[in-house]
Design a protein around this motif. Structure first.
Motif, PDB file in Angstrom:
ATOM      1  N   TYR A   1       0.831  -1.206   0.000  1.00 25.25           N
ATOM      2  CA  TYR A   1       0.000   0.000   0.000  1.00 25.25           C
ATOM      3  C   TYR A   1       0.870   1.262   0.000  1.00 25.25           C
ATOM      4  O   TYR A   1       0.679   2.168  -0.812  1.00 25.25           O
ATOM      5  CB  TYR A   1      -0.934  -0.015   1.213  1.00 25.25           C
ATOM      6  N   VAL A   2       1.841   1.298   0.886  1.00 29.52           N
ATOM      7  CA  VAL A   2       2.718   2.468   0.978  1.00 29.52           C
ATOM      8  C   VAL A   2       3.522   2.623  -0.306  1.00 29.52           C
ATOM      9  O   VAL A   2       3.680   3.732  -0.824  1.00 29.52           O
ATOM     10  CB  VAL A   2       3.618   2.380   2.229  1.00 29.52           C
ATOM     11  N   GLY A   3       4.021   1.526  -0.863  1.00 25.64           N
ATOM     12  CA  GLY A   3       4.741   1.607  -2.131  1.00 25.64           C
ATOM     13  C   GLY A   3       3.879   2.194  -3.240  1.00 25.64           C
ATOM     14  O   GLY A   3       4.343   2.996  -4.046  1.00 25.64           O
ATOM     15  N   LYS A   4       2.602   1.821  -3.273  1.00 22.03           N
ATOM     16  CA  LYS A   4       1.691   2.346  -4.288  1.00 22.03           C
ATOM     17  C   LYS A   4       1.426   3.841  -4.082  1.00 22.03           C
ATOM     18  O   LYS A   4       1.137   4.553  -5.035  1.00 22.03           O
ATOM     19  CB  LYS A   4       0.380   1.556  -4.299  1.00 22.03           C
ATOM     20  N   LEU A   5       1.544   4.324  -2.847  1.00 18.76           N
ATOM     21  CA  LEU A   5       1.372   5.760  -2.601  1.00 18.76           C
ATOM     22  C   LEU A   5       2.436   6.588  -3.324  1.00 18.76           C
ATOM     23  O   LEU A   5       2.212   7.756  -3.629  1.00 18.76           O
ATOM     24  CB  LEU A   5       1.425   6.067  -1.099  1.00 18.76           C
ATOM     25  N   PHE A   6       3.575   5.983  -3.625  1.00 21.41           N
ATOM     26  CA  PHE A   6       4.661   6.685  -4.318  1.00 21.41           C
ATOM     27  C   PHE A   6       4.578   6.522  -5.836  1.00 21.41           C
ATOM     28  O   PHE A   6       5.449   6.997  -6.548  1.00 21.41           O
ATOM     29  CB  PHE A   6       6.021   6.174  -3.829  1.00 21.41           C
ATOM     30  N   SER A   7       3.558   5.864  -6.320  1.00 16.29           N
ATOM     31  CA  SER A   7       3.459   5.543  -7.747  1.00 16.29           C
ATOM     32  C   SER A   7       2.533   6.497  -8.477  1.00 16.29           C
ATOM     33  O   SER A   7       1.523   6.943  -7.938  1.00 16.29           O
ATOM     34  CB  SER A   7       2.936   4.118  -7.909  1.00 16.29           C
ATOM     35  N   ARG A   8       2.852   6.733  -9.744  1.00 15.14           N
ATOM     36  CA  ARG A   8       1.956   7.532 -10.575  1.00 15.14           C
ATOM     37  C   ARG A   8       1.273   6.658 -11.620  1.00 15.14           C
ATOM     38  O   ARG A   8       0.506   7.148 -12.430  1.00 15.14           O
ATOM     39  CB  ARG A   8       2.697   8.686 -11.228  1.00 15.14           C
ATOM     40  N   ARG A   9       1.589   5.349 -11.624  1.00 17.73           N
ATOM     41  CA  ARG A   9       0.958   4.455 -12.596  1.00 17.73           C
ATOM     42  C   ARG A   9      -0.545   4.406 -12.332  1.00 17.73           C
ATOM     43  O   ARG A   9      -0.986   4.266 -11.189  1.00 17.73           O
ATOM     44  CB  ARG A   9       1.545   3.041 -12.514  1.00 17.73           C
ATOM     45  N   GLU A  10      -1.299   4.506 -13.380  1.00 20.68           N
ATOM     46  CA  GLU A  10      -2.758   4.547 -13.261  1.00 20.68           C
ATOM     47  C   GLU A  10      -3.308   3.341 -12.504  1.00 20.68           C
ATOM     48  O   GLU A  10      -4.184   3.484 -11.650  1.00 20.68           O
ATOM     49  CB  GLU A  10      -3.375   4.623 -14.659  1.00 20.68           C
ATOM     50  N   LYS A  11      -2.796   2.150 -12.789  1.00 23.11           N
ATOM     51  CA  LYS A  11      -3.337   0.968 -12.113  1.00 23.11           C
ATOM     52  C   LYS A  11      -3.025   0.986 -10.612  1.00 23.11           C
ATOM     53  O   LYS A  11      -3.823   0.510  -9.814  1.00 23.11           O
ATOM     54  CB  LYS A  11      -2.868  -0.330 -12.771  1.00 23.11           C
ATOM     55  N   ASP A  12      -1.903   1.578 -10.205  1.00 18.99           N
ATOM     56  CA  ASP A  12      -1.603   1.683  -8.778  1.00 18.99           C
ATOM     57  C   ASP A  12      -2.539   2.676  -8.093  1.00 18.99           C
ATOM     58  O   ASP A  12      -3.010   2.431  -6.978  1.00 18.99           O
ATOM     59  CB  ASP A  12      -0.147   2.083  -8.559  1.00 18.99           C
ATOM     60  N   VAL A  13      -2.816   3.785  -8.758  1.00 21.94           N
ATOM     61  CA  VAL A  13      -3.748   4.770  -8.195  1.00 21.94           C
ATOM     62  C   VAL A  13      -5.144   4.158  -8.096  1.00 21.94           C
ATOM     63  O   VAL A  13      -5.842   4.333  -7.094  1.00 21.94           O
ATOM     64  CB  VAL A  13      -3.734   6.076  -9.015  1.00 21.94           C
ATOM     65  N   ARG A  14      -5.555   3.402  -9.115  1.00 24.67           N
ATOM     66  CA  ARG A  14      -6.859   2.710  -9.051  1.00 24.67           C
ATOM     67  C   ARG A  14      -6.903   1.748  -7.871  1.00 24.67           C
ATOM     68  O   ARG A  14      -7.913   1.640  -7.178  1.00 24.67           O
ATOM     69  CB  ARG A  14      -7.133   1.945 -10.355  1.00 24.67           C
ATOM     70  N   ASP A  15      -5.798   1.037  -7.636  1.00 16.58           N
ATOM     71  CA  ASP A  15      -5.745   0.122  -6.492  1.00 16.58           C
ATOM     72  C   ASP A  15      -5.891   0.886  -5.179  1.00 16.58           C
ATOM     73  O   ASP A  15      -6.620   0.454  -4.274  1.00 16.58           O
ATOM     74  CB  ASP A  15      -4.435  -0.668  -6.479  1.00 16.58           C
ATOM     75  N   LEU A  16      -5.213   2.028  -5.059  1.00 20.01           N
ATOM     76  CA  LEU A  16      -5.318   2.828  -3.833  1.00 20.01           C
ATOM     77  C   LEU A  16      -6.762   3.249  -3.580  1.00 20.01           C
ATOM     78  O   LEU A  16      -7.255   3.176  -2.453  1.00 20.01           O
ATOM     79  CB  LEU A  16      -4.414   4.061  -3.925  1.00 20.01           C
ATOM     80  N   VAL A  17      -7.430   3.672  -4.628  1.00 16.49           N
ATOM     81  CA  VAL A  17      -8.824   4.103  -4.500  1.00 16.49           C
ATOM     82  C   VAL A  17      -9.709   2.908  -4.142  1.00 16.49           C
ATOM     83  O   VAL A  17     -10.564   2.988  -3.255  1.00 16.49           O
ATOM     84  CB  VAL A  17      -9.305   4.795  -5.790  1.00 16.49           C
ATOM     85  N   ALA A  18      -9.489   1.772  -4.794  1.00 20.03           N
ATOM     86  CA  ALA A  18     -10.293   0.575  -4.526  1.00 20.03           C
ATOM     87  C   ALA A  18     -10.078   0.056  -3.106  1.00 20.03           C
ATOM     88  O   ALA A  18     -11.006  -0.447  -2.479  1.00 20.03           O
ATOM     89  CB  ALA A  18      -9.959  -0.523  -5.536  1.00 20.03           C
ATOM     90  N   LEU A  19      -8.877   0.202  -2.592  1.00 28.76           N
ATOM     91  CA  LEU A  19      -8.579  -0.273  -1.232  1.00 28.76           C
ATOM     92  C   LEU A  19      -9.282   0.564  -0.169  1.00 28.76           C
ATOM     93  O   LEU A  19      -9.536   0.090   0.926  1.00 28.76           O
ATOM     94  CB  LEU A  19      -7.066  -0.244  -0.982  1.00 28.76           C
ATOM     95  N   GLN A  20      -9.548   1.808  -0.477  1.00 26.18           N
ATOM     96  CA  GLN A  20     -10.190   2.733   0.466  1.00 26.18           C
ATOM     97  C   GLN A  20      -9.493   2.728   1.821  1.00 26.18           C
ATOM     98  O   GLN A  20     -10.111   2.567   2.865  1.00 26.18           O
ATOM     99  CB  GLN A  20     -11.672   2.417   0.605  1.00 26.18           C
ATOM    100  N   SER A  21      -8.193   2.863   1.779  1.00 23.68           N
ATOM    101  CA  SER A  21      -7.355   2.980   2.968  1.00 23.68           C
ATOM    102  C   SER A  21      -7.655   1.914   4.011  1.00 23.68           C
ATOM    103  O   SER A  21      -8.307   2.182   5.022  1.00 23.68           O
ATOM    104  CB  SER A  21      -7.497   4.372   3.581  1.00 23.68           C
ATOM    105  N   PRO A  22      -7.146   0.693   3.811  1.00 26.79           N
ATOM    106  CA  PRO A  22      -7.415  -0.385   4.757  1.00 26.79           C
ATOM    107  C   PRO A  22      -6.649  -0.259   6.069  1.00 26.79           C
ATOM    108  O   PRO A  22      -6.853  -1.045   6.979  1.00 26.79           O
ATOM    109  CB  PRO A  22      -6.970  -1.634   3.990  1.00 26.79           C
ATOM    110  N   PHE A  23      -5.792   0.741   6.171  1.00 26.97           N
ATOM    111  CA  PHE A  23      -4.969   0.933   7.360  1.00 26.97           C
ATOM    112  C   PHE A  23      -5.256   2.301   7.960  1.00 26.97           C
ATOM    113  O   PHE A  23      -5.506   3.257   7.233  1.00 26.97           O
ATOM    114  CB  PHE A  23      -3.484   0.850   6.991  1.00 26.97           C
ATOM    115  N   PRO A  24      -5.207   2.418   9.282  1.00 27.02           N
ATOM    116  CA  PRO A  24      -5.405   3.733   9.894  1.00 27.02           C
ATOM    117  C   PRO A  24      -4.380   4.738   9.358  1.00 27.02           C
ATOM    118  O   PRO A  24      -3.206   4.402   9.161  1.00 27.02           O
ATOM    119  CB  PRO A  24      -5.180   3.475  11.390  1.00 27.02           C
ATOM    120  N   GLN A  25      -4.835   5.939   9.109  1.00 25.67           N
ATOM    121  CA  GLN A  25      -3.982   6.977   8.540  1.00 25.67           C
ATOM    122  C   GLN A  25      -2.721   7.174   9.368  1.00 25.67           C
ATOM    123  O   GLN A  25      -1.627   7.319   8.814  1.00 25.67           O
ATOM    124  CB  GLN A  25      -4.770   8.278   8.440  1.00 25.67           C
ATOM    125  N   ALA A  26      -2.839   7.164  10.675  1.00 23.80           N
ATOM    126  CA  ALA A  26      -1.667   7.368  11.537  1.00 23.80           C
ATOM    127  C   ALA A  26      -0.639   6.246  11.339  1.00 23.80           C
ATOM    128  O   ALA A  26       0.571   6.500  11.353  1.00 23.80           O
ATOM    129  CB  ALA A  26      -2.095   7.439  12.996  1.00 23.80           C
TER     130      ALA A  26
END
Length: 172
Positions: free
Chosen positions: A110-135
């Motif tokens: 998840y954190v690795g995908k936060l550093f990505s600009r690839r469209e499929k990684d951003v789609r994954d981030l959105v689909a995951l809807q932050s499964p981990f507490p922000q902190a």
């Protein structure tokens, strides 16, 4: 049709049938998230960290057969896109005959995908809807992403993805 944990494991079991030597793989990317039941989407790649081991590369005809049946194939990505120390947080999966299977922790993916600009990684981030507490995510970035943050392009992408996902500017 979504790729499931079972699809990936059946594909790997098929590949394991022909291995003659002990072989270790580490799965990352979306397949790791699918294996952890966090992501539901179709994929054709089972991404391995750094490289596909020679023992599997040597199974060309067997790999082609399995790819045709399961509509999955082995690919790889470079570990320098993962947070520091990722290899100490691996998660073990069931052993498949001579195939030892590990996956990158979902938080590291998840954190690795936060550093990505690839469209499929951003789609994954959105689909995951932050499964981990922000902190927890902020803490993980603070402890394990110094190297990624030092790259201006990656750091800018983190800031943009963070803003889109969390509606706030990223702060250390």
């Amino acid at each position: 049709m979504f790729t499931t944990r079972d699809n990936i494991l059946v594909f790997l079991r098929e590949l394991s049938l022909n291995l003659t030597v002990e072989t270790k793989i580490v799965i990352g990317g979306s397949s790791s998230l699918i294996l952890d039941y966090l992501l539901q989407r179709a994929t054709q790649d089972v991404d391995l960290v750094d490289e596909i081991p020679k023992a599997l590369r040597d199974l060309r005809s067997e790999m082609a057969r399995a790819e045709g049946i399961y509509h999955l194939h082995l690919a790889h990505f470079q570990s320098h896109y993962l947070p520091d120390g990722w290899e100490t947080r691996l998660v073990s999966l069931p052993r498949l005959r001579k195939l030892e299977v590990w996956r990158v922790s979902s938080l590291d993916v998840y954190v690795g995908k936060l550093f990505s600009r690839r469209e499929k990684d951003v789609r994954d981030l959105v689909a995951l809807q932050s499964p981990f507490p922000q902190a927890l995510v902020e803490q993980h970035i603070g402890h394990y992403c110094t190297r990624l943050r030092e790259d201006p392009a990656l750091s800018a992408q983190l800031e943009d993805n963070w803003y889109v996902l969390y509606g706030a500017e990223f702060s250390d």
